[in-house]
Design an enzyme around this catalytic site. Structure first.
Site, PDB file in Angstrom:
ATOM      1  N   ASP A 109      35.776 -18.726  35.905  1.00  0.00           N
ATOM      2  CA  ASP A 109      37.084 -19.044  36.507  1.00  0.00           C
ATOM      3  C   ASP A 109      37.605 -20.305  36.718  1.00  0.00           C
ATOM      4  O   ASP A 109      36.881 -21.305  37.183  1.00  0.00           O
ATOM      5  CB  ASP A 109      37.012 -18.221  37.848  1.00  0.00           C
ATOM      6  CG  ASP A 109      38.419 -18.242  38.696  1.00  0.00           C
ATOM      7  OD1 ASP A 109      39.264 -17.092  38.306  1.00  0.00           O
ATOM      8  OD2 ASP A 109      38.575 -18.530  39.711  1.00  0.00           O
ATOM      9  N   GLU A 114      37.862 -19.800  31.460  1.00  0.00           N
ATOM     10  CA  GLU A 114      39.327 -19.545  31.722  1.00  0.00           C
ATOM     11  C   GLU A 114      40.074 -20.971  32.160  1.00  0.00           C
ATOM     12  O   GLU A 114      39.539 -21.504  33.218  1.00  0.00           O
ATOM     13  CB  GLU A 114      39.506 -18.703  33.179  1.00  0.00           C
ATOM     14  CG  GLU A 114      41.148 -18.244  33.204  1.00  0.00           C
ATOM     15  CD  GLU A 114      41.372 -18.381  34.741  1.00  0.00           C
ATOM     16  OE1 GLU A 114      40.852 -18.900  35.604  1.00  0.00           O
ATOM     17  OE2 GLU A 114      42.684 -17.764  34.848  1.00  0.00           O
ATOM     18  N   HIS A 121      44.368  -9.342  34.942  1.00  0.00           N
ATOM     19  CA  HIS A 121      44.807  -9.231  36.169  1.00  0.00           C
ATOM     20  C   HIS A 121      45.857 -10.179  36.818  1.00  0.00           C
ATOM     21  O   HIS A 121      46.081  -9.770  37.818  1.00  0.00           O
ATOM     22  CB  HIS A 121      43.525  -8.927  36.844  1.00  0.00           C
ATOM     23  CG  HIS A 121      42.850 -10.339  37.245  1.00  0.00           C
ATOM     24  ND1 HIS A 121      42.163 -10.817  36.108  1.00  0.00           N
ATOM     25  CD2 HIS A 121      42.765 -11.115  38.208  1.00  0.00           C
ATOM     26  CE1 HIS A 121      41.712 -12.017  36.391  1.00  0.00           C
ATOM     27  NE2 HIS A 121      41.906 -12.371  37.827  1.00  0.00           N
ATOM     28  N   ASP A 122      45.882 -11.048  36.181  1.00  0.00           N
ATOM     29  CA  ASP A 122      46.974 -12.040  36.631  1.00  0.00           C
ATOM     30  C   ASP A 122      48.300 -12.019  35.906  1.00  0.00           C
ATOM     31  O   ASP A 122      49.154 -12.793  36.543  1.00  0.00           O
ATOM     32  CB  ASP A 122      46.336 -13.428  36.427  1.00  0.00           C
ATOM     33  CG  ASP A 122      45.202 -14.044  37.271  1.00  0.00           C
ATOM     34  OD1 ASP A 122      44.374 -14.542  36.845  1.00  0.00           O
ATOM     35  OD2 ASP A 122      45.225 -13.338  38.222  1.00  0.00           O
ATOM     36  N   ASP A 155      31.904 -12.132  36.446  1.00  0.00           N
ATOM     37  CA  ASP A 155      33.015 -13.418  36.495  1.00  0.00           C
ATOM     38  C   ASP A 155      32.373 -14.506  37.468  1.00  0.00           C
ATOM     39  O   ASP A 155      31.899 -14.134  38.461  1.00  0.00           O
ATOM     40  CB  ASP A 155      34.314 -12.591  37.440  1.00  0.00           C
ATOM     41  CG  ASP A 155      35.601 -13.415  37.128  1.00  0.00           C
ATOM     42  OD1 ASP A 155      36.539 -12.411  36.794  1.00  0.00           O
ATOM     43  OD2 ASP A 155      35.586 -14.739  37.081  1.00  0.00           O
TER      44      ASP A 155
END
Ligand code: TEU
Length: 551
Positions: free
Chosen positions: A200, A249, A322-323, A99
């Site tokens: 990210d 993302e 995870h969000d 990530d």
């Protein structure tokens, strides 16, 4: 280009390390824990593992606040343990993606500590510093975690920008020194053998300059974004002979933008995470205002992304991460029809065109956390929202109801491996409570469930993608777009056509399409019910999905 890239028939599995498997009893998942569960992942058949951040971090945002990009946080292990994990992942024929969090660092990163030390620090311009106006912040930008996106730094009397927490200062990507330092770090990880990056909020690195005016919508997608990504591609990825994968993302990205980011000749990134489909049940002001989701809207949105990236570019496919809340609780039925709706959702998603992402625990039908007290929540976004909303007069009970649906902690409860006390996740006390339903919802019970195993269904879907070019590359055509509970589409490649139908309801559903499928002597490729008659009858049972080969 003649041969499609390797990731067009690949499946990625997202691991949120702190909640995956704990090997040393400290209640937090770690790298050795991941290693101990590689059989589970290899049997599932996934090709790539994406690890949420494991770098050194004060954990203000569970690792998305990095204080040293070239070291592993002791919570998760050591660089030596990382290397051991990486080589075993490779030995097992899988790839590992890190990530990449470079829109911001932790405020405890040496770069920021130097930058904030004085107005004439050599690293002052590595972050976004501005003077306030009449004792106010430089502009009206807001933080995603509540409050202003600026914090006054007493030492120098200036404000620094943080689009997320105050402990997550934004890097200044206008500064070529920052970009060079990021590329050097990326090359260091690729040279170590890592197979790519999930990037990210990578569209936030380009803020609209004209000195950062306007509202928060100006805080991303600045004109430089394509220059930055093309430069990153040249400096990091070009010329490498290994099979890499990059996914950006990009909250707020549109189909038109995505064509530019992922077009084959663009040399930017391979695919993006877009957010339209996971914003359809948000109210106008806040993700925490839950509005009912309409399947027609979901089909319209996902269908538009299929059409928009069909000829040029590539989709990522996800319903959870995870969000986001757990997909079976949000889009399916996590009660009576948990298994059926989990496998229907997986079937519909995995039969779209794009690279599917499986979020840890979705392959065994894990559900939302069901927390009832604010003390149970750990996520900075949820805790800040509760404080802000109740301070503004909302009743705690009302806010807790919002969190029960939408909190990111819903997806962060420990993976439920078995029915023992802490679900086989840890021998200690877990950093976030294990869902009490682990006594029935767990990997061991699921694996023993035969035809009703969610894991087995995911495994078959992944094998289907690996074995059928039509699943990876076939043209997508949405059917019955206005039907309120039927999700139906075809995939066509050459003379092969698959018909995919999913019943997004708990009621039986007559589907005329299936009549024609029967007439065409279609054959059932995969279904999520034990179907004696080969799936030819025209009634879908509650949350039933079928994939039928028409020709
Ligand atoms: O998330 C980006 C982001 O916009 C999220 O805040 C998301 O929109 C929101 O949580 C949905 O409710 C990335 C990471 O995935 C997230 O975990 C981090 O908190 C965030 O960036 C900051 O690094």
């Amino acid at each position: 280009s003649s041969t499609p890239p390797w990731w067009t028939d690949a499946v990625v599995y997202q691991i949120y390390p702190r909640s995956f498997a704990d090997s040393n009893g400290d209640g937090v998942g770690d790298l050795a824990g991941i290693r101990s569960r590689l059989d589970h992942l290899q049997q599932l058949g996934v090709d790539v593992l994406w690890l949420s951040p494991i770098y050194r971090s004060p954990q203000a945002d569970n690792g998305y606040d990095i204080s040293d990009y070239r070291d592993i946080d002791p919570l998760f292990g050591t660089l030596a343990e990382f290397d051991a994990l990486l080589s075993e992942v490779h030995e097992r024929g899988m790839k590992l993606v890190m990530d990449l969090v470079v829109n911001h660092t932790s405020d405890e990163h040496a770069w920021f500590e130097e930058s904030r030390s004085s107005l004439d620090s050599p690293k002052r311009d590595w972050y976004v510093w501005r003077d306030g106006h009449d004792g106010r912040e430089p502009n009206l930008w807001r933080s995603a975690f509540g409050g202003a996106a600026w914090d006054l730094d007493e030492t120098t009397g200036q404000y620094y920008l943080h689009l997320f927490a105050t402990k997550q200062p934004d890097l200044n990507w206008e500064n070529p020194e920052v970009r060079a330092a990021v590329y050097e770090m990326m090359n260091w990880w690729l040279d170590r053998g890592v197979d790519g990056f999930r990037m990210d909020v990578i569209n936030y690195i380009a803020k609209v300059q004209s000195d950062l005016v306007g509202d928060s919508s100006q805080a991303s997608m600045g004109g430089q974004i394509h220059d930055f990504l093309q430069e990153m591609n040249r400096e990091v990825f070009a010329g490498r002979d290994t099979d890499l994968i990059t996914v950006g993302e990009m909250p707020g990205v549109t189909v038109e933008d995505a064509v530019l980011f992922t077009g084959h000749d663009r040399l930017e990134i391979d695919m993006v995470f877009q957010f339209e489909h996971v914003g359809l049940d948000h109210g106008p002001d806040s993700k925490f205002d839950n509005v009912p989701l309409s399947l027609v809207d979901l089909k319209r949105s996902l269908g538009r992304w299929q059409d928009g990236l069909a000829e040029s570019g590539w989709n990522s496919l996800y319903l959870g991460n995870h969000d986001q809340p757990r997909s079976v609780s949000r889009f399916g039925d996590d009660g009576l029809y948990r298994v059926e709706s989990a496998t229907m959702l997986a079937t519909v998603l995995h039969l779209h065109r794009g690279t599917p992402y499986v979020y840890q625990g979705d392959e065994i039908g894990m559900t939302n956390a069901g927390f009832t007290a604010i003390e149970q929540y750990q996520d900075i976004e949820s805790v800040n929202y509760f404080a802000e909303a109740t301070a503004a007069g909302a009743s705690p009970a009302e806010v807790l109801e919002d969190l029960r649906y939408r909190s990111r902690d819903n997806a962060r409860t420990p993976v439920q491996w078995d029915a023992t006390e802490q679900a086989g996740f840890t021998t200690g006390s877990p950093w976030l409570e294990v869902n009490p339903n682990h006594v029935t919802v767990n990997a061991a019970a699921d694996r023993a469930a035969g035809q009703r195993s969610v894991f087995e269904h995911y495994r078959r879907l992944i094998a289907l993608r690996h074995g059928s070019a039509v699943v990876a590359l076939g043209d997508f055509a949405m059917l019955e777009p206005e039907h309120p509970t039927l999700y139906a589409f075809t995939r066509t490649l050459g003379d092969e056509t698959l018909l995919v139908v999913g019943n997004f309801s708990g009621e039986a559903l007559e589907v005329s399409l299936l009549e024609s499928a029967r007439a065409a002597a279609g054959t059932l490729v995969i279904g999520n019910y034990e179907t004696g008659d080969g799936g030819a009858d025209a009634t879908l049972r509650p949350w039933e999905a079928r994939v039928i080969r028409l020709a």
